[in-house]
Design a protein around this motif. Structure first.
Motif, PDB file in Angstrom:
ATOM      1  N   ASN A  13     -14.603  -2.469  -1.259  1.00 18.86           N
ATOM      2  CA  ASN A  13     -13.499  -2.074  -0.379  1.00 18.86           C
ATOM      3  C   ASN A  13     -13.676  -0.673   0.182  1.00 18.86           C
ATOM      4  O   ASN A  13     -13.109  -0.351   1.229  1.00 18.86           O
ATOM      5  CB  ASN A  13     -12.166  -2.130  -1.140  1.00 18.86           C
ATOM      6  N   ASN A  14     -14.420   0.150  -0.526  1.00 19.16           N
ATOM      7  CA  ASN A  14     -14.534   1.550  -0.109  1.00 19.16           C
ATOM      8  C   ASN A  14     -15.937   1.929   0.346  1.00 19.16           C
ATOM      9  O   ASN A  14     -16.239   3.117   0.466  1.00 19.16           O
ATOM     10  CB  ASN A  14     -14.077   2.463  -1.259  1.00 19.16           C
ATOM     11  N   ARG A  56     -11.354  -0.814 -12.635  1.00 13.28           N
ATOM     12  CA  ARG A  56     -12.325  -1.421 -11.736  1.00 13.28           C
ATOM     13  C   ARG A  56     -11.831  -2.812 -11.332  1.00 13.28           C
ATOM     14  O   ARG A  56     -11.250  -3.540 -12.129  1.00 13.28           O
ATOM     15  CB  ARG A  56     -13.696  -1.516 -12.405  1.00 13.28           C
ATOM     16  N   ASN A  57     -12.084  -3.166 -10.093  1.00 12.15           N
ATOM     17  CA  ASN A  57     -11.666  -4.438  -9.496  1.00 12.15           C
ATOM     18  C   ASN A  57     -10.163  -4.550  -9.274  1.00 12.15           C
ATOM     19  O   ASN A  57      -9.670  -5.603  -8.862  1.00 12.15           O
ATOM     20  CB  ASN A  57     -12.173  -5.645 -10.296  1.00 12.15           C
ATOM     21  N   ALA A  58      -9.422  -3.472  -9.520  1.00 11.78           N
ATOM     22  CA  ALA A  58      -7.998  -3.468  -9.172  1.00 11.78           C
ATOM     23  C   ALA A  58      -7.852  -3.386  -7.658  1.00 11.78           C
ATOM     24  O   ALA A  58      -8.694  -2.806  -6.965  1.00 11.78           O
ATOM     25  CB  ALA A  58      -7.308  -2.272  -9.821  1.00 11.78           C
ATOM     26  N   TYR A  59      -6.762  -3.961  -7.151  1.00 10.57           N
ATOM     27  CA  TYR A  59      -6.436  -3.805  -5.735  1.00 10.57           C
ATOM     28  C   TYR A  59      -5.021  -3.237  -5.634  1.00 10.57           C
ATOM     29  O   TYR A  59      -4.057  -3.864  -6.077  1.00 10.57           O
ATOM     30  CB  TYR A  59      -6.509  -5.123  -4.967  1.00 10.57           C
ATOM     31  N   HIS A  60      -4.931  -2.043  -5.025  1.00  9.86           N
ATOM     32  CA  HIS A  60      -3.626  -1.401  -4.862  1.00  9.86           C
ATOM     33  C   HIS A  60      -3.344  -1.002  -3.415  1.00  9.86           C
ATOM     34  O   HIS A  60      -2.343  -0.331  -3.152  1.00  9.86           O
ATOM     35  CB  HIS A  60      -3.526  -0.175  -5.775  1.00  9.86           C
ATOM     36  N   GLY A  61      -4.204  -1.434  -2.474  1.00  6.89           N
ATOM     37  CA  GLY A  61      -3.916  -1.169  -1.075  1.00  6.89           C
ATOM     38  C   GLY A  61      -5.044  -0.439  -0.372  1.00  6.89           C
ATOM     39  O   GLY A  61      -6.095  -0.141  -0.957  1.00  6.89           O
ATOM     40  N   SER A 110      -7.908   4.767  -2.931  1.00  8.88           N
ATOM     41  CA  SER A 110      -8.551   5.489  -4.038  1.00  8.88           C
ATOM     42  C   SER A 110      -8.176   4.869  -5.380  1.00  8.88           C
ATOM     43  O   SER A 110      -8.991   4.850  -6.310  1.00  8.88           O
ATOM     44  CB  SER A 110      -8.135   6.967  -4.003  1.00  8.88           C
ATOM     45  N   LEU A 111      -6.964   4.357  -5.484  1.00  2.00           N
ATOM     46  CA  LEU A 111      -6.554   3.654  -6.698  1.00  2.00           C
ATOM     47  C   LEU A 111      -7.302   2.336  -6.845  1.00  2.00           C
ATOM     48  O   LEU A 111      -7.582   1.881  -7.957  1.00  2.00           O
ATOM     49  CB  LEU A 111      -5.045   3.371  -6.662  1.00  2.00           C
ATOM     50  N   SER A 156       0.827  -1.207   0.000  1.00  2.00           N
ATOM     51  CA  SER A 156       0.000   0.000   0.000  1.00  2.00           C
ATOM     52  C   SER A 156       0.857   1.251   0.000  1.00  2.00           C
ATOM     53  O   SER A 156       0.620   2.189  -0.780  1.00  2.00           O
ATOM     54  CB  SER A 156      -0.923   0.012   1.230  1.00  2.00           C
ATOM     55  N   THR A 157       1.862   1.269   0.860  1.00  2.00           N
ATOM     56  CA  THR A 157       2.709   2.466   0.943  1.00  2.00           C
ATOM     57  C   THR A 157       3.587   2.622  -0.291  1.00  2.00           C
ATOM     58  O   THR A 157       3.943   3.740  -0.661  1.00  2.00           O
ATOM     59  CB  THR A 157       3.570   2.438   2.215  1.00  2.00           C
ATOM     60  N   ALA A 158       3.926   1.517  -0.954  1.00  4.04           N
ATOM     61  CA  ALA A 158       4.683   1.624  -2.205  1.00  4.04           C
ATOM     62  C   ALA A 158       3.839   2.311  -3.271  1.00  4.04           C
ATOM     63  O   ALA A 158       4.309   3.214  -3.978  1.00  4.04           O
ATOM     64  CB  ALA A 158       5.129   0.242  -2.680  1.00  4.04           C
ATOM     65  N   ASN A 159       2.574   1.887  -3.396  1.00  3.37           N
ATOM     66  CA  ASN A 159       1.707   2.516  -4.383  1.00  3.37           C
ATOM     67  C   ASN A 159       1.404   3.963  -4.030  1.00  3.37           C
ATOM     68  O   ASN A 159       1.367   4.843  -4.897  1.00  3.37           O
ATOM     69  CB  ASN A 159       0.412   1.713  -4.518  1.00  3.37           C
ATOM     70  N   ASP A 160       1.204   4.212  -2.738  1.00  4.91           N
ATOM     71  CA  ASP A 160       0.936   5.570  -2.271  1.00  4.91           C
ATOM     72  C   ASP A 160       2.123   6.489  -2.558  1.00  4.91           C
ATOM     73  O   ASP A 160       1.975   7.571  -3.138  1.00  4.91           O
ATOM     74  CB  ASP A 160       0.658   5.530  -0.768  1.00  4.91           C
TER      75      ASP A 160
END
Length: 489
Positions: free
Chosen positions: A196-197, A177-182, A189-190, A148-152
């Motif tokens: 998830n949100n 859509r349906n992506a998971y980035h943390g 938000s990504l 998560s922090t890498a993507n952030d």
């Protein structure tokens, strides 16, 4: 449909050969009070992704020990780990070499800051090793604490990069859509998994979500190549609508993980990157799951998907989960800007207290050493296709609509109607049912709604695959029976 009689949960020696004796296992858990642990956990530990409709009554099952491809609960029940902890324990559990490397580093120096022109040996050595393993143009490493922090952090660096180039309007990020980035604020938000949100805020003005690449649920009558054209055309239309001058980057998992192990049509990533390059949009590969062997290579982007990302983000398999660690691998082109002082006395004012943590970096170095010495990627390339083939044999079950994935990254999609792909009602909890039946028989897999994910440690053998698929076959038969009993099919 096959029928079988459920077998009891394996004892520590019933399905496996292990270096531990039953006496050893009893000694490890003798000092643990199962009831006290259960209550402490339920009353005080807020777990990620908790289903609170059940948690207050059921609590959690306590995993206390592990060894190779197995984990063990507080009661001494042993299970094949079919999810590698959470996509991450790639070299297997209980690697004493990694534990010793961490202990040695902690004894010598557990932690010191990497701010203000200070560094440490493991972080420097690991950065050089990652540059050696990564595609040739990715020679610079920004350390984080996880995926998560890498993507952030990557998005912050990307915005900084374009600000430095005098292009401050390039802020929008294209995700799917349906992506998971943390689940940190920006990474969430990504993430394009709607559930998830729920009830959480996101930075929706910053991120645009395109369609996911999902071969199984592509428009009816559309060939694979036509579907690829369709997705590329959608990207081009969004760029035209938003304006390339307002878009900073496109981020994608080579294979979507938590979103359902979604497979893109052949050539998709290569074509998407070409469109991005033509419009001065950076291409970010989230290899938090696919990196470090899960698809048979240290990095999948170039070796499998023929892309050369501007940034690759990694975590999980980087240290095989032995210690939290993530990183962003930055291209030479981006570093030429990031590495130039913004003004006299100006600094790159971002980072984390634990960036380049020496104990975590020592764990990652030993993890990579083991992977290279044992040629674990070769094992994945040899056993992975066998796992794919074996799992596809489960398609005969009434509820199995799709079996998909690649190598050691697989998924079963459970449906009500195989012909139409119609899903079972949410209250059927089909993914949970399959996972529960598998766990009764000695295999842990991951339920994600109506899906079941299989993402094992990378040291599985063909014999382990055979055992796991036999268990899944029995679990699916039992699930079908329970769904019929409860009136869902």
């Amino acid at each position: 449909m096959t029928t079988s009689t459920p077998t009891p949960t394996p004892t520590p020696t019933s399905r496996t050969q292990t270096t531990s004796t039953p006496q050893d296992q009893k000694a490890r858990t003798a000092d643990l009070d199962a009831e006290t642990l259960w209550r402490q956990d339920r009353d005080h530990f807020i777990h990620p992704f908790t289903d609170f409709s059940q948690f207050h009554d059921k609590g959690c099952e306590m995993i206390t020990d592990s060894d190779g491809i197995y984990v063990e609960d507080v009661h001494g029940n042993r299970f094949i780990d079919g999810i590698a902890g959470l996509w991450c324990v790639n070299v297997g559990h209980g690697r004493r070499e990694i534990a010793q490397a961490m202990a040695d580093q902690a004894s010598r120096m557990a932690y010191f800051s990497t701010f203000n022109n200070l560094s440490n040996a493991p972080a420097s050595q690991l950065a050089a090793k990652l540059a050696e393993l990564a595609p040739a143009h990715l020679n610079h490493v920004f350390y984080t604490c996880g995926g998560s922090t890498a993507n952030d952090a990557t998005i912050r660096l990307v915005h900084y990069y374009f600000n430095r180039l005098g292009k401050p309007n390039k802020k929008r990020i294209l995700s799917r859509r349906n992506a998971y980035h943390g689940t940190t604020y920006l990474a969430a938000s990504l993430t394009g998994i709607e559930s998830n949100n729920w009830s959480f805020d996101t930075l929706s003005e910053l991120v645009t979500h395109l369609s996911e690449a999902n071969l199984y649920r592509r428009p009816e009558g559309m060939s694979e190549s036509e579907y690829c054209d369709h997705l590329v055309n959608e990207l081009e239309a969004h760029i035209a609508k938003i304006g390339a001058d307002n878009i900073a980057a496109f981020i994608a998992e080579p294979i979507m993980g938590a979103g359902g192990v979604l497979m893109a049509p052949r050539g998709y990533h290569k074509r998407i990157q070409a469109v991005c390059r033509a419009n001065d949009i950076l291409y970010i590969a989230d290899e938090v799951v696919t990196g470090f062997g899960r698809l048979g290579h240290f990095f999948a982007s170039e070796a499998v998907f023929e892309t050369q990302p501007d940034i690759i983000n990694i975590a999980k398999g980087l240290s095989s989960g032995y210690s939290p660690l993530g990183a962003s691998l930055i291209s030479d082109e981006l570093y030429a800007v990031l590495g130039t002082p913004q003004c006299k006395g100006g600094v790159l004012s971002t980072g984390f207290t634990y960036s380049g943590h020496p104990v975590s970096c020592a764990a990652a170095l030993k993890n990579i050493e083991i992977m290279e010495r044992e040629d674990i990627c070769a094992n994945v390339r040899e056993v992975g296709p066998y796992l794919e083939q074996s799992l596809k044999s489960l398609s005969h079950h009434t509820t199995v609509g799709d079996v998909r994935g690649s190598n050691f990254m697989m998924c079963l999609e459970n449906v009500a109607d195989k012909a139409t792909g119609e899903l079972l009602p949410v209250e059927a909890r089909v993914g949970d049912r399959v996972a529960e039946e598998a766990q009764k028989r000695g295999l842990i897999i991951r339920p994600v709604g109506h899906l079941n994910v299989i993402s094992p440690t990378l040291i599985w053998s063909r014999e382990t695959v055979d055992t796991a698929v036999t268990i899944l076959d029995e679990a699916l038969s039992a699930t079908t029976a329970s769904l019929k009993r409860d009136g869902f099919i």
